[in-house]
Design a protein around this motif. Structure first.
Motif, PDB file in Angstrom:
ATOM      1  N   GLU A 133      18.789 -17.467 -30.880  1.00  0.00           N
ATOM      2  CA  GLU A 133      18.087 -17.619 -29.603  1.00  0.00           C
ATOM      3  C   GLU A 133      16.584 -17.428 -29.790  1.00  0.00           C
ATOM      4  N   LYS A 134      16.201 -16.404 -30.531  1.00  0.00           N
ATOM      5  CA  LYS A 134      14.769 -16.157 -30.770  1.00  0.00           C
ATOM      6  C   LYS A 134      14.141 -17.317 -31.546  1.00  0.00           C
ATOM      7  N   ALA A 135      14.858 -17.820 -32.531  1.00  0.00           N
ATOM      8  CA  ALA A 135      14.347 -18.949 -33.323  1.00  0.00           C
ATOM      9  C   ALA A 135      14.164 -20.182 -32.438  1.00  0.00           C
ATOM     10  N   TYR A 136      15.118 -20.432 -31.559  1.00  0.00           N
ATOM     11  CA  TYR A 136      15.022 -21.587 -30.665  1.00  0.00           C
ATOM     12  C   TYR A 136      13.815 -21.453 -29.729  1.00  0.00           C
ATOM     13  N   VAL A 137      13.673 -20.292 -29.119  1.00  0.00           N
ATOM     14  CA  VAL A 137      12.551 -20.060 -28.201  1.00  0.00           C
ATOM     15  C   VAL A 137      11.223 -20.197 -28.943  1.00  0.00           C
ATOM     16  N   ASN A 138      11.131 -19.626 -30.126  1.00  0.00           N
ATOM     17  CA  ASN A 138       9.905 -19.717 -30.925  1.00  0.00           C
ATOM     18  C   ASN A 138       9.568 -21.176 -31.239  1.00  0.00           C
ATOM     19  N   ASN A 139      10.556 -21.932 -31.702  1.00  0.00           N
ATOM     20  CA  ASN A 139      10.318 -23.337 -32.050  1.00  0.00           C
ATOM     21  C   ASN A 139       9.965 -24.167 -30.823  1.00  0.00           C
ATOM     22  N   ALA A 140      10.640 -23.921 -29.694  1.00  0.00           N
ATOM     23  CA  ALA A 140      10.341 -24.659 -28.463  1.00  0.00           C
ATOM     24  C   ALA A 140       8.920 -24.358 -27.987  1.00  0.00           C
ATOM     25  N   ASN A 141       8.524 -23.098 -28.027  1.00  0.00           N
ATOM     26  CA  ASN A 141       7.163 -22.722 -27.619  1.00  0.00           C
ATOM     27  C   ASN A 141       6.110 -23.347 -28.522  1.00  0.00           C
ATOM     28  N   ARG A 142       6.377 -23.366 -29.816  1.00  0.00           N
ATOM     29  CA  ARG A 142       5.414 -23.975 -30.753  1.00  0.00           C
ATOM     30  C   ARG A 142       5.298 -25.475 -30.507  1.00  0.00           C
ATOM     31  N   LEU A 143       6.429 -26.141 -30.324  1.00  0.00           N
ATOM     32  CA  LEU A 143       6.411 -27.575 -30.059  1.00  0.00           C
ATOM     33  C   LEU A 143       5.645 -27.870 -28.770  1.00  0.00           C
ATOM     34  N   MET A 144       5.897 -27.081 -27.735  1.00  0.00           N
ATOM     35  CA  MET A 144       5.177 -27.270 -26.472  1.00  0.00           C
ATOM     36  C   MET A 144       3.677 -27.080 -26.646  1.00  0.00           C
ATOM     37  N   SER A 145       3.301 -26.077 -27.435  1.00  0.00           N
ATOM     38  CA  SER A 145       1.866 -25.822 -27.635  1.00  0.00           C
ATOM     39  C   SER A 145       1.180 -27.012 -28.301  1.00  0.00           C
ATOM     40  N   PHE A 146       1.884 -27.713 -29.180  1.00  0.00           N
ATOM     41  CA  PHE A 146       1.291 -28.873 -29.853  1.00  0.00           C
ATOM     42  C   PHE A 146       1.072 -30.036 -28.891  1.00  0.00           C
ATOM     43  N   THR A 147       1.859 -30.105 -27.837  1.00  0.00           N
ATOM     44  CA  THR A 147       1.741 -31.234 -26.905  1.00  0.00           C
ATOM     45  C   THR A 147       0.969 -30.894 -25.642  1.00  0.00           C
TER      46      THR A 147
END
Length: 190
Positions: free
Chosen positions: A131-145
């Protein structure tokens, strides 16, 4: 010392008896690695998960332009693995590299899965980790866009300043997906 760190980390994430905790810890093996050593190369199947006791590990890949892109950085008291390969047992698209001289604990994929069958709380631990890995990756992807370079840099300073303080500009820039030149300009402004 490193086993106490892992023990504390586990206890913060799940409730586990001393006996079960002792069993879990017994499957982790200590290793020491020097700066720039690869723990996993692209194309290999991820057979291990690493817990950082001291030092720093990064997970990165090479994009279509041949540029290295850092996906994740793990400092003390964090786990690191090429998760997609670890789960699918297919060759990794990522590399795992030691950035600073490091002391790690490692557990094999086989032992990790065995512990999930043996100790139900370990499955809960893994679920929390995913869950933490998913949230971290989703937040990073969002920050790039949704954020420009300055906003990403400021967010990094707020969320994980150790990355900027401890790591070379090349790695920091690849982590927030900007050029080293842009990073230098941003650092001079902030």
């Amino acid at each position: 010392m490193i086993y106490e760190q892992l023990s504390s980390y586990i206890k913060k994430n799940i409730e586990v008896s001393d006996e079960d905790l002792s069993t879990i810890l017994s499957y982790f093996k200590p290793i020491k690695k020097t700066k720039n050593e690869l723990l996993l190369a692209q194309g290999q199947i991820s057979q291990q998960t690493f817990f950082v006791g001291k030092g720093c590990v990064r997970i990165f890949f090479i994009n279509e332009e041949g540029k290295d892109v850092t996906r994740y950085i793990a400092f003390e008291n964090q786990f690191a693995t090429a998760l997609v390969s670890f789960i699918t047992k297919k060759p990794s698209q990522e590399n795992i590299q030691v950035i600073e001289k490091s002391e790690l604990l490692t557990i094999t994929h086989e032992d990790f899965n065995y512990l999930m069958k043996l100790i139900p709380q370990w499955r809960e631990f893994y679920s929390n980790y995913l869950e933490k890995a998913y949230v971290n990756n989703a937040n990073r992807l969002m920050s790039f866009t949704t954020m420009d370079a300055l906003e990403r840099y400021n967010q990094l300073l707020k969320i994980n300043p150790a990355i900027v303080k401890r790591l070379p500009n090349k790695i920091v820039a690849s982590y927030i997906n900007i050029s080293q030149e842009t990073l230098s300009r941003l650092k001079s402004k902030v």
